[in-house]
Motif scaffolding. Structure first.
Motif, PDB file in Angstrom:
ATOM      1  N   TYR A   1       0.848  -1.192   0.000  1.00 18.81           N
ATOM      2  CA  TYR A   1       0.000   0.000   0.000  1.00 18.81           C
ATOM      3  C   TYR A   1       0.886   1.245   0.000  1.00 18.81           C
ATOM      4  CZ  TYR A   1       1.154  -0.478   4.977  1.00 18.81           C
ATOM      5  OH  TYR A   1       1.825  -0.642   6.169  1.00 18.81           O
ATOM      6  N   GLY A   2       0.307   2.383  -0.382  1.00 17.26           N
ATOM      7  CA  GLY A   2       1.003   3.659  -0.275  1.00 17.26           C
ATOM      8  C   GLY A   2       1.673   4.122  -1.552  1.00 17.26           C
ATOM      9  N   THR A   3       2.513   5.151  -1.408  1.00 15.07           N
ATOM     10  CA  THR A   3       3.220   5.745  -2.538  1.00 15.07           C
ATOM     11  C   THR A   3       4.593   6.205  -2.055  1.00 15.07           C
ATOM     12  OG1 THR A   3       3.059   7.370  -4.326  1.00 15.07           O
ATOM     13  CG2 THR A   3       2.296   8.063  -2.150  1.00 15.07           C
ATOM     14  N   THR A   4       5.346   6.890  -2.933  1.00 15.63           N
ATOM     15  CA  THR A   4       6.708   7.294  -2.597  1.00 15.63           C
ATOM     16  C   THR A   4       6.906   8.773  -2.894  1.00 15.63           C
ATOM     17  OG1 THR A   4       9.050   6.805  -3.002  1.00 15.63           O
ATOM     18  CG2 THR A   4       7.553   6.585  -4.875  1.00 15.63           C
ATOM     19  N   ALA A   5       7.665   9.460  -2.036  1.00 18.62           N
ATOM     20  CA  ALA A   5       7.748  10.921  -2.095  1.00 18.62           C
ATOM     21  C   ALA A   5       8.718  11.448  -3.136  1.00 18.62           C
ATOM     22  CB  ALA A   5       8.139  11.475  -0.722  1.00 18.62           C
ATOM     23  N   ASN A   6       9.680  10.650  -3.572  1.00 19.92           N
ATOM     24  CA  ASN A   6      10.707  11.182  -4.477  1.00 19.92           C
ATOM     25  C   ASN A   6      10.121  11.673  -5.798  1.00 19.92           C
ATOM     26  OD1 ASN A   6      10.477   8.133  -4.718  1.00 19.92           O
ATOM     27  ND2 ASN A   6      11.572   8.591  -6.618  1.00 19.92           N
ATOM     28  N   ARG A   7       9.041  11.048  -6.260  1.00 20.49           N
ATOM     29  CA  ARG A   7       8.447  11.471  -7.529  1.00 20.49           C
ATOM     30  C   ARG A   7       7.853  12.868  -7.440  1.00 20.49           C
ATOM     31  NH1 ARG A   7       5.491   6.003  -9.949  1.00 20.49           N
ATOM     32  NH2 ARG A   7       7.413   4.800 -10.225  1.00 20.49           N
ATOM     33  N   MET A   8       7.427  13.262  -6.244  1.00 22.31           N
ATOM     34  CA  MET A   8       6.890  14.610  -6.075  1.00 22.31           C
ATOM     35  C   MET A   8       7.948  15.667  -6.367  1.00 22.31           C
ATOM     36  SD  MET A   8       4.861  14.055  -2.466  1.00 22.31           S
ATOM     37  CE  MET A   8       3.847  12.593  -2.183  1.00 22.31           C
ATOM     38  N   MET A   9       9.216  15.280  -6.210  1.00 25.31           N
ATOM     39  CA  MET A   9      10.327  16.216  -6.402  1.00 25.31           C
ATOM     40  C   MET A   9      11.016  16.026  -7.745  1.00 25.31           C
ATOM     41  SD  MET A   9      10.139  17.801  -3.495  1.00 25.31           S
ATOM     42  CE  MET A   9      11.689  18.620  -3.126  1.00 25.31           C
ATOM     43  N   GLY A  10      10.443  15.179  -8.628  1.00 23.14           N
ATOM     44  CA  GLY A  10      10.962  15.024  -9.978  1.00 23.14           C
ATOM     45  C   GLY A  10      11.883  13.843 -10.198  1.00 23.14           C
ATOM     46  N   ASP A  11      12.110  13.015  -9.168  1.00 23.73           N
ATOM     47  CA  ASP A  11      13.000  11.864  -9.339  1.00 23.73           C
ATOM     48  C   ASP A  11      12.182  10.598  -9.598  1.00 23.73           C
ATOM     49  OD1 ASP A  11      15.879  10.606  -8.806  1.00 23.73           O
ATOM     50  OD2 ASP A  11      14.368   9.329  -7.857  1.00 23.73           O
ATOM     51  N   TRP A  12      12.594   9.844 -10.633  1.00 24.78           N
ATOM     52  CA  TRP A  12      11.929   8.582 -10.979  1.00 24.78           C
ATOM     53  C   TRP A  12      12.928   7.425 -11.023  1.00 24.78           C
ATOM     54  CZ3 TRP A  12       6.605   7.979 -12.315  1.00 24.78           C
ATOM     55  CH2 TRP A  12       5.867   9.167 -12.230  1.00 24.78           C
ATOM     56  N   LEU A  13      14.113   7.613 -10.491  1.00 28.07           N
ATOM     57  CA  LEU A  13      15.158   6.589 -10.583  1.00 28.07           C
ATOM     58  C   LEU A  13      15.332   5.773  -9.309  1.00 28.07           C
ATOM     59  CD1 LEU A  13      17.967   8.520 -12.494  1.00 28.07           C
ATOM     60  CD2 LEU A  13      16.439   6.764 -13.403  1.00 28.07           C
ATOM     61  N   ALA A  14      15.103   6.386  -8.141  1.00 27.90           N
ATOM     62  CA  ALA A  14      15.348   5.692  -6.874  1.00 27.90           C
ATOM     63  C   ALA A  14      14.270   6.085  -5.877  1.00 27.90           C
ATOM     64  CB  ALA A  14      16.733   6.043  -6.319  1.00 27.90           C
TER      65      ALA A  14
ATOM     66  N   GLN B   1      18.002  11.009   3.881  1.00 22.69           N
ATOM     67  CA  GLN B   1      18.473  10.766   2.522  1.00 22.69           C
ATOM     68  C   GLN B   1      18.735  12.091   1.808  1.00 22.69           C
ATOM     69  OE1 GLN B   1      15.863   8.077   0.283  1.00 22.69           O
ATOM     70  NE2 GLN B   1      15.094   7.188   2.184  1.00 22.69           N
ATOM     71  N   ILE B   2      19.775  12.103   0.966  1.00 22.89           N
ATOM     72  CA  ILE B   2      20.057  13.247   0.093  1.00 22.89           C
ATOM     73  C   ILE B   2      20.202  12.738  -1.342  1.00 22.89           C
ATOM     74  CG2 ILE B   2      21.560  15.189  -0.429  1.00 22.89           C
ATOM     75  CD1 ILE B   2      22.623  15.113   2.355  1.00 22.89           C
ATOM     76  N   TYR B   3      19.511  13.381  -2.268  1.00 17.67           N
ATOM     77  CA  TYR B   3      19.654  13.110  -3.698  1.00 17.67           C
ATOM     78  C   TYR B   3      20.488  14.235  -4.315  1.00 17.67           C
ATOM     79  CZ  TYR B   3      15.758   9.708  -3.588  1.00 17.67           C
ATOM     80  OH  TYR B   3      14.939   8.645  -3.327  1.00 17.67           O
ATOM     81  N   PHE B   4      21.643  13.902  -4.850  1.00 19.93           N
ATOM     82  CA  PHE B   4      22.454  14.860  -5.596  1.00 19.93           C
ATOM     83  C   PHE B   4      22.149  14.675  -7.082  1.00 19.93           C
ATOM     84  CE2 PHE B   4      24.771  13.851  -1.707  1.00 19.93           C
ATOM     85  CZ  PHE B   4      25.054  15.111  -1.204  1.00 19.93           C
ATOM     86  N   HIS B   5      21.531  15.688  -7.708  1.00 16.36           N
ATOM     87  CA  HIS B   5      21.033  15.616  -9.084  1.00 16.36           C
ATOM     88  C   HIS B   5      19.889  14.599  -9.197  1.00 16.36           C
ATOM     89  CE1 HIS B   5      24.392  18.093  -9.940  1.00 16.36           C
ATOM     90  NE2 HIS B   5      25.295  17.132 -10.016  1.00 16.36           N
ATOM     91  N   PRO B   6      18.734  14.884  -8.580  1.00 15.43           N
ATOM     92  CA  PRO B   6      17.593  13.971  -8.682  1.00 15.43           C
ATOM     93  C   PRO B   6      17.262  13.632 -10.131  1.00 15.43           C
ATOM     94  CG  PRO B   6      17.135  15.745  -7.123  1.00 15.43           C
ATOM     95  CD  PRO B   6      18.417  16.100  -7.821  1.00 15.43           C
ATOM     96  N   ASN B   7      16.850  12.410 -10.346  1.00 15.21           N
ATOM     97  CA  ASN B   7      16.541  11.912 -11.691  1.00 15.21           C
ATOM     98  C   ASN B   7      17.737  12.020 -12.626  1.00 15.21           C
ATOM     99  OD1 ASN B   7      14.318  10.576 -12.938  1.00 15.21           O
ATOM    100  ND2 ASN B   7      14.097  12.297 -14.347  1.00 15.21           N
ATOM    101  N   ALA B   8      18.934  12.119 -12.034  1.00 16.32           N
ATOM    102  CA  ALA B   8      20.196  12.247 -12.792  1.00 16.32           C
ATOM    103  C   ALA B   8      20.243  13.512 -13.624  1.00 16.32           C
ATOM    104  CB  ALA B   8      20.423  11.016 -13.674  1.00 16.32           C
ATOM    105  N   GLN B   9      19.532  14.554 -13.194  1.00 12.40           N
ATOM    106  CA  GLN B   9      19.466  15.821 -13.931  1.00 12.40           C
ATOM    107  C   GLN B   9      20.176  16.930 -13.158  1.00 12.40           C
ATOM    108  OE1 GLN B   9      14.888  14.797 -15.251  1.00 12.40           O
ATOM    109  NE2 GLN B   9      15.461  16.943 -15.054  1.00 12.40           N
ATOM    110  N   LYS B  10      21.111  17.596 -13.815  1.00 10.07           N
ATOM    111  CA  LYS B  10      21.819  18.710 -13.186  1.00 10.07           C
ATOM    112  C   LYS B  10      20.936  19.938 -13.023  1.00 10.07           C
ATOM    113  CE  LYS B  10      26.549  17.515 -14.514  1.00 10.07           C
ATOM    114  NZ  LYS B  10      27.792  17.958 -15.205  1.00 10.07           N
TER     115      LYS B  10
END
Length: 497
Positions: free
Chosen positions: A154-167, A471-480
């Motif tokens: 159940y549920g969802t994940t927060a990283n997609r709200m910030m533009g990341d679809w890789l992790a 957690q810290i994402y450096f270049h979310p979705n591998a985008q600078k």
């Protein structure tokens, strides 16, 4: 413990409970919670059996006949309710159940200029139920056991709200069909020559036995937990909670060395609700090819007292199924420019080299206590992959605080390099007028991404673990062009049975 029970009673019973009734409730619940705590961890749960069988060296003096390896018995909240667990296990039946929950919240704002991005939080979780049966005890079928695993997510994940679809910031998210019961695995396993040879077949999860480690899910981010994400960077490779028809053979020529190989039948849409929402889609209509992994492992026990286990593995696989090129069309032109269909490759490949080694053991903790280091690299076919390669380094120290021998501290960093063809396709799509939609939800050219995570696992009580997480994402979705993102949250696990 009494305080814990009082809280439960206060939650369940808003009216005041008399002293006699309270004593009765405490006695009844105490029958369930009645044994000495050992140490529940995230790496011990209902879906850990397959990984543990890979990671356990051969016995010092194995027999020459068929044998069923003992089923794992994680520390549980309800250790032996009314004697049920013991009664079942003496008859060859092991039933386990657990709940895992993961919460993450962004503490930084999203990159401006993207109206669909937002700062938010999410929660994801699952219920697991595993059933292992030793048929040697039941009907005398020597060396044979079956393993069945169900989940409900159940549920969802927060990283997609910030533009990341890789992790995914919550590993638990996805693949479970959003149904009450989803079948993960159902297979039989025969162990011969005292465990020197293991043969398994049925509905299997490939990455529960290849490129796997029970240590990965000491963390929460999906770029590492479960297995490094690049290891399943192909639409046909199954990882929990997906299963497919397969056959696997593992041999142990010596106590500390194993070699295993398998054949798995590639199916379309293994994570899609349209095809495998419940996991009970057993017909062959979706089979489009085969996967053939092979892995060699060395599992020494180092140190003077032989209490420092390590796992060193190298492997790879050939995937014989249609995979689209990430840059060229069927005419050898960039498909982003031609608008034609991407070229298909009937064969592609993936490789891995992974290491974990306990460096020191804390004498005041249990067998799992101590400092363990992990590192590895996964390299994929650059023609068809999204993630060309991934490297990682991690440390887990369990029991480094003497007064908290079952707690642990962990830190991990992963680095993912996007395949050149994907980056070039992004560049062409985003240079069009009007701008074309780039693959992988990209809003900029994808190049590389680094994710850092740290947590502290608190052994709350028997069967209950709680871990604050950062957690810290450096270049979310591998985008600078996307600003770095920080998340806080927690992961909890309750081993019910």
């Amino acid at each position: 413990m009494r305080a814990f029970l009082t809280v439960i009673m206060a939650f369940c019973c808003p009216k005041q409970v008399s002293g006699t009734k309270a004593r009765v409730i405490i006695i009844i619940v105490g029958m369930f919670l009645c044994s000495q705590a050992t140490a529940q961890t995230f790496q011990d749960n209902s879906n850990s059996d397959a990984r543990l069988r890979v990671a356990t060296p051969l016995m010092a003096h194995p027999s020459n006949g068929p044998v069923v390896p003992p089923f794992s018995r994680p520390e549980a909240l309800f250790t032996d309710p009314f004697g049920m667990t013991s009664w079942l296990r003496t008859r060859g039946i092991a039933l386990t159940m657990d709940n895992t929950n993961e919460f993450t919240a962004a503490i930084s704002s999203p990159t401006p200029g993207h109206p669909n991005y937002k700062q938010g939080s999410s929660n994801a979780g699952q219920m697991n139920t595993a059933l292992h049966i030793n048929w040697e005890k039941i009907i005398g079928l020597k060396g044979f056991a079956t393993h069945t695993l169900f989940t409900s997510r159940y549920g969802t994940t927060a990283n997609r709200m910030m533009g990341d679809w890789l992790a995914h910031s919550s590993e638990i998210y996805g693949g479970g069909g959003n149904v009450v019961v989803h079948l993960v695995t159902a297979y039989g396993e025969e162990n011969l020559l005292g465990g020197r040879v293991s043969i398994a077949g049925g509905r299997l999860t490939e990455m529960s036995e290849f490129s796997t480690s029970s240590l990965f899910c000491n963390f929460q981010n999906n770029g590492f937990c479960g297995r490094p994400k690049a290891a399943i960077d192909n639409q046909y490779i199954t990882s929990y909670p997906a299963g497919e028809w397969g056959f696997r053979v593992r041999g142990r020529p010596s106590r500390y060395i194993y070699i295993q190989a398998g054949v798995y039948f590639a199916e379309r849409g293994i994570y899609a609700n349209s095809q495998h929402r419940t996991g009970f889609h057993f017909n062959s209509s979706n089979i489009v090819g085969q996967l053939a992994p092979i892995e060699l492992g060395w599992e020494p026990l180092l140190g003077r007292a032989h209490k420092l286990p390590g796992h060193y593995k190298i492997g790879g696989q050939v995937i014989s199924a249609p995979n689209p090129d990430n840059y060229y069309d069927i005419q050898g032109r960039p498909y982003a420019l031609s608008g034609s269909t991407a070229r298909n490759h009937q064969q592609t490949w993936s490789t891995w080299l992974e290491i974990d080694q306990k460096l020191l053991h804390h004498s005041y903790s249990n067998a799992e206590g101590g400092l363990t280091a992990m590192s590895g690299v996964i390299y994929n076919d650059p023609r068809t992959a999204l993630r060309n390669y991934e490297t990682y380094v991690a440390f887990v120290d369990r029991g480094f605080i003497r007064s908290r021998p079952y707690d642990s501290f962990g830190v991990v960093m992963t680095y993912v390099k996007i395949a050149p063809g994907v980056s070039d396709t992004d560049m062409l799509d985003l240079s069009m007028v009007p701008v074309k939609t780039a693959p992988n939800h990209a809003t900029g050219v994808q190049g590389h991404v680094t994710v850092f995570e740290t947590n502290y696992q608190i052994h709350v009580m028997r069967g209950v673990v709680f871990a604050p997480d950062f957690q810290i994402y450096f270049h979310p979705n591998a985008q600078k062009n996307l600003k770095n993102v920080e998340f806080i949250g927690f992961k909890s696990q309750i081993q019910i049975l």
